[in-house]
Write a protein that holds these residues in place. Sequence first.
Motif, mmCIF file in Angstrom:
data_model
loop_
_atom_site.group_PDB
_atom_site.id
_atom_site.type_symbol
_atom_site.label_atom_id
_atom_site.label_comp_id
_atom_site.label_asym_id
_atom_site.label_seq_id
_atom_site.Cartn_x
_atom_site.Cartn_y
_atom_site.Cartn_z
ATOM 1 N N LEU A 55 0.211 -0.556 1.149
ATOM 2 C CA LEU A 55 -0.158 0.830 0.881
ATOM 3 C C LEU A 55 -0.150 1.582 2.205
ATOM 4 O O LEU A 55 -0.871 1.215 3.133
ATOM 5 C CB LEU A 55 -1.540 0.897 0.230
ATOM 6 C CG LEU A 55 -2.085 2.281 -0.102
ATOM 7 C CD1 LEU A 55 -1.185 2.992 -1.107
ATOM 8 C CD2 LEU A 55 -3.506 2.171 -0.652
ATOM 9 N N ASN A 72 -3.351 7.249 2.282
ATOM 10 C CA ASN A 72 -4.519 7.165 1.410
ATOM 11 C C ASN A 72 -4.400 8.087 0.199
ATOM 12 O O ASN A 72 -5.330 8.810 -0.134
ATOM 13 C CB ASN A 72 -5.797 7.446 2.197
ATOM 14 C CG ASN A 72 -5.732 8.769 2.935
ATOM 15 O OD1 ASN A 72 -4.752 9.498 2.845
ATOM 16 N ND2 ASN A 72 -6.785 9.077 3.668
ATOM 17 N N GLU A 104 -3.783 4.379 -4.361
ATOM 18 C CA GLU A 104 -4.888 3.443 -4.141
ATOM 19 C C GLU A 104 -5.354 2.840 -5.463
ATOM 20 O O GLU A 104 -5.607 1.639 -5.560
ATOM 21 C CB GLU A 104 -6.055 4.153 -3.446
ATOM 22 C CG GLU A 104 -5.784 4.490 -1.995
ATOM 23 C CD GLU A 104 -6.875 5.330 -1.354
ATOM 24 O OE1 GLU A 104 -7.788 5.808 -2.066
ATOM 25 O OE2 GLU A 104 -6.817 5.520 -0.123
ATOM 26 N N LYS A 157 -5.054 -1.099 -6.559
ATOM 27 C CA LYS A 157 -6.289 -1.779 -6.965
ATOM 28 C C LYS A 157 -6.119 -2.437 -8.339
ATOM 29 O O LYS A 157 -6.575 -3.566 -8.567
ATOM 30 C CB LYS A 157 -7.457 -0.786 -6.981
ATOM 31 C CG LYS A 157 -8.784 -1.413 -7.264
ATOM 32 C CD LYS A 157 -9.214 -2.298 -6.120
ATOM 33 C CE LYS A 157 -10.625 -2.811 -6.349
ATOM 34 N NZ LYS A 157 -10.956 -3.898 -5.454
ATOM 35 N N ASN A 174 -3.021 -2.391 4.257
ATOM 36 C CA ASN A 174 -3.237 -0.943 4.259
ATOM 37 C C ASN A 174 -2.864 -0.393 5.626
ATOM 38 O O ASN A 174 -3.417 -0.832 6.641
ATOM 39 C CB ASN A 174 -4.696 -0.625 3.939
ATOM 40 C CG ASN A 174 -5.077 -1.070 2.546
ATOM 41 O OD1 ASN A 174 -4.437 -0.703 1.579
ATOM 42 N ND2 ASN A 174 -6.107 -1.880 2.447
#
Length: 159
Positions: free
Chosen positions: A50, A53, A58, A62, A79
């Motif tokens: 990823l 943001n 996100e 997840k 990330n």
Amino acid sequence: RQRQMCIRDSHMSSKILDGRKIAAETEQKITQEVALLSNKGIKPTLATILVGNDPASETYVKMKQNTCARVGMESKAINLSDNTSTQELLKVIQDLNNDTGVHGILLQHPVPQQIDERKCFDAINPAKDVDGVTSAGFGAMSMFVCLRFLHTCRHHANA
């Protein structure tokens, strides 16, 4: 003649699919496959990358991590900041390609505009491309769909 058969085939009755049922059955099959591999000492692992943001991205990542946990797979989250360069991302992808403990790579997109997304997608080893985003993966998927379509047409032409 084959074309007519395929068109005729398109007029067959429709079937309503139960997406939740199919998803549950698929997840159960994957859980069993993961268990078999785990019994052989192989722990299937998905790496998710990823960059930035973005809230929707996100959430999606997840969800993938949660699914991995449900089926018994490992997930490795990478990330990166939203100012990551193409070269930095390519290095991360190459490291994951070379990591024998990582079996699948998911590069969440969109990536920030300074990144050459196509170049990064195509850097993913096609054997680890879980989304079919590499040119090779997309081409293989497209060929499979075309071949399956032609097979169906031939089957109906011979019926």
